[in-house]
Design an enzyme around this catalytic site. Sequence first.
Site, mmCIF file in Angstrom:
data_model
loop_
_atom_site.group_PDB
_atom_site.id
_atom_site.type_symbol
_atom_site.label_atom_id
_atom_site.label_comp_id
_atom_site.label_asym_id
_atom_site.label_seq_id
_atom_site.Cartn_x
_atom_site.Cartn_y
_atom_site.Cartn_z
ATOM 1 N N CYS A 258 0.843 -1.189 0.000
ATOM 2 C CA CYS A 258 0.000 0.000 0.000
ATOM 3 C C CYS A 258 0.883 1.245 0.000
ATOM 4 O O CYS A 258 1.653 1.431 -0.923
ATOM 5 C CB CYS A 258 -0.968 -0.031 1.182
ATOM 6 S SG CYS A 258 -2.108 -1.425 1.194
ATOM 7 N N ASP B 71 -8.205 -0.754 -8.633
ATOM 8 C CA ASP B 71 -7.798 -0.056 -7.414
ATOM 9 C C ASP B 71 -8.016 1.441 -7.603
ATOM 10 O O ASP B 71 -7.353 2.060 -8.436
ATOM 11 C CB ASP B 71 -6.312 -0.351 -7.142
ATOM 12 C CG ASP B 71 -5.836 0.204 -5.807
ATOM 13 O OD1 ASP B 71 -6.549 1.055 -5.226
ATOM 14 O OD2 ASP B 71 -4.762 -0.209 -5.355
ATOM 15 N N HIS C 140 -7.457 -3.755 -3.330
ATOM 16 C CA HIS C 140 -6.386 -3.028 -2.669
ATOM 17 C C HIS C 140 -6.190 -3.616 -1.262
ATOM 18 O O HIS C 140 -7.131 -3.714 -0.492
ATOM 19 C CB HIS C 140 -6.750 -1.543 -2.564
ATOM 20 C CG HIS C 140 -5.702 -0.709 -1.926
ATOM 21 N ND1 HIS C 140 -4.584 -0.264 -2.590
ATOM 22 C CD2 HIS C 140 -5.583 -0.225 -0.666
ATOM 23 C CE1 HIS C 140 -3.827 0.455 -1.776
ATOM 24 N NE2 HIS C 140 -4.419 0.495 -0.604
#
Length: 251
Positions: free
Chosen positions: A134, A189, A221
């Site tokens: 991330c 995403d 995600h």
Amino acid sequence: MTSVQGTAVDIPTEDGTADAYLAHPADGVPRPGVLLYQDAYGLRPHLRSMADRLAAAGYTVLVPNVFYRHGRAPVFDLPEFIGPETLPDLWTRIGPVMQSLTPELSVRDAGAYLRWLEASPRVTDGPVAVTGYCMGARLALRTAGAFPERVAAAAGFHGGRLATDEPDSPHLAAEHIGAELYFGHADNDPSLTEDQIERLEAALTAAGVRHRCEVYPDAPHGYTQADTDSYQKEGDERHWEALLDLLSRTL
């Protein structure tokens, strides 16, 4: 399976002390170093287990609390499982902390993490690898660009905002990178649009960076994070295969 030892360590930085988790094979033999960057939820049991798995594959893995300026980990009061019912309140606290970690601060901290690995008797001489999840994918990309002589490989998984229109977008580091890169993007995403994927690919190609960028189908995600409702087993297993392949070839 290699026996692994995990310990808490403190890393001196220009702005204080970053707490971190260090995992390495228990035999005490130095191994190649890997810097593992957290997602927004921070240093917690799941990330320690990821570091342990990498260490069992033959690496010395450092997972810093990149939010150390806001306290030692856990910086946020996290539930055992992060689901949709906890997200709104959680993100009101996480958002400002994330935004306070500017590109300048993150690169400055990266230098401290890399110096610590270089000095550690648990780490072999030579360059290291970086992997991030991330927001950690952005940190990995910036670290590879800022320290090309120290980073041999960098990977990012379900990273967001990797190639924006902003003047400090992470993809602009491409021209400085000497490492081999791998990115496993999450499908659909919202934090990494098709335009961003194309912009990142174009920048890496133009800079002559050895790289591979793949979109994992139907992967949300956060697909590697087993303590969240975004976890996807197929994507996670593919991520491990790609990451270990990259490390085995570059370290």
